[in-house]
Design an enzyme around this catalytic site. Structure first.
Site, mmCIF file in Angstrom:
data_model
loop_
_atom_site.group_PDB
_atom_site.id
_atom_site.type_symbol
_atom_site.label_atom_id
_atom_site.label_comp_id
_atom_site.label_asym_id
_atom_site.label_seq_id
_atom_site.Cartn_x
_atom_site.Cartn_y
_atom_site.Cartn_z
ATOM 1 N N ARG A 1 48.685 36.166 50.530
ATOM 2 C CA ARG A 1 49.037 37.339 49.714
ATOM 3 C C ARG A 1 48.984 38.636 50.515
ATOM 4 O O ARG A 1 49.743 39.577 50.233
ATOM 5 C CB ARG A 1 48.090 37.413 48.506
ATOM 6 N N ILE B 1 52.753 44.166 42.769
ATOM 7 C CA ILE B 1 52.570 42.738 42.996
ATOM 8 C C ILE B 1 51.553 42.280 41.948
ATOM 9 O O ILE B 1 50.510 42.902 41.767
ATOM 10 C CB ILE B 1 52.083 42.461 44.440
ATOM 11 N N SER B 2 51.893 41.224 41.217
ATOM 12 C CA SER B 2 51.109 40.845 40.043
ATOM 13 C C SER B 2 49.721 40.317 40.402
ATOM 14 O O SER B 2 49.482 39.824 41.506
ATOM 15 C CB SER B 2 51.852 39.776 39.234
ATOM 16 N N GLN B 3 48.822 40.415 39.432
ATOM 17 C CA GLN B 3 47.489 39.828 39.523
ATOM 18 C C GLN B 3 47.613 38.331 39.850
ATOM 19 O O GLN B 3 48.447 37.631 39.266
ATOM 20 C CB GLN B 3 46.792 40.017 38.177
ATOM 21 N N PRO B 4 46.805 37.801 40.772
ATOM 22 C CA PRO B 4 46.926 36.391 41.146
ATOM 23 C C PRO B 4 46.866 35.431 39.964
ATOM 24 O O PRO B 4 47.656 34.479 39.892
ATOM 25 C CB PRO B 4 45.760 36.188 42.122
#
Length: 219
Positions: free
Chosen positions: A35, A61-64
């Site tokens: 990431r 960038i989205s939360q994992p």
């Protein structure tokens, strides 16, 4: 030893598996995708934190955990042909690439589309085709798809995207009347004319901007 490997393993254990993600292929993909390569170097200290991160141009960038949840809901296998709308810097596309045979990623902002291409190359991921166009109308020349992931919030699920699913295909998309808060939905195509929709919980995504979604300039 890869410098961020232990952080990724901890991320998967504490942020993803602990919240109920059970698909081992998804967990392995989240462990393997670096990431930190998909964000600005100045933010890499936070690469594996439990939250979204800015990638510029008003995008994130989205939360994992959210990436893992959406991928699990798509029920991918190694032969899947997958479309991602709202690719951003390429992180979710990279995870999808680990779970699919072929991925088409659409990003409307040229600088992010190019960044995604370079980031994917840096991560040695070669089965993603990045296109810079209006994601709200999908990718008709590559349809049909086994799965469609929409990484931005739409006021409704565009019919154009639904019709690009194979029969039996799944689409995961945030939908809501607010441009910033939505309900995550999984839409499954049952036949040429029939679809079923399941609600999967509340989420917060940047808006999907395009001809069949929010207008340009939506905050």
């Amino acid at each position: 030893m890869e410098p961020y490997g232990s952080q990724r393993r901890e991320m998967v254990q504490r942020q993803i598996r602990a919240r109920g993600i059970r698909d081992e292929r998804v967990l392995n993909a989240m462990r393997s995708v670096p990431r930190h390569l998909f964000i600005d170097p100045s933010q890499r200290i936070a690469a594996y934190c439990d939250g979204p991160l800015s990638i510029g141009f008003g995008q994130t960038i989205s939360q994992p955990y959210v990436v893992a949840l959406m991928c699990e809901l798509l029920e991918l296998n190694g032969d899947s042909k997958t479309l991602e709308i709202g690719t951003g810097s390429g992180y979710a596309a990279a995870v999808l690439a680990k779970l699919s045979k072929q991925v088409v990623g659409i990003e409307r902002i040229p600088q992010l589309a190019e960044a995604a291409r370079q980031n994917l190359l840096s991560a040695n991921i070669t089965n993603v085709d990045i296109r810079c166009t209006d994601g709200s109308i999908g990718c008709p020349d590559e349809a049909p798809f086994d799965a469609i992931l929409v990484s931005a919030g739409a006021p409704a699920a565009p019919e154009e995207l639904k019709l690009q699913l194979k029969v039996g295909g799944r689409m995961v998309i945030p939908v809501g009347t607010s441009a910033r808060y939505q309900m995550l939905k999984r839409i499954r195509r049952l036949s040429e004319t029939s679809f079923v929709t399941e609600n999967q919980g509340e989420v917060a995504f940047v808006p999907l901007v395009g001809e069949k979604a929010w207008p340009e300039g939506t905050p």
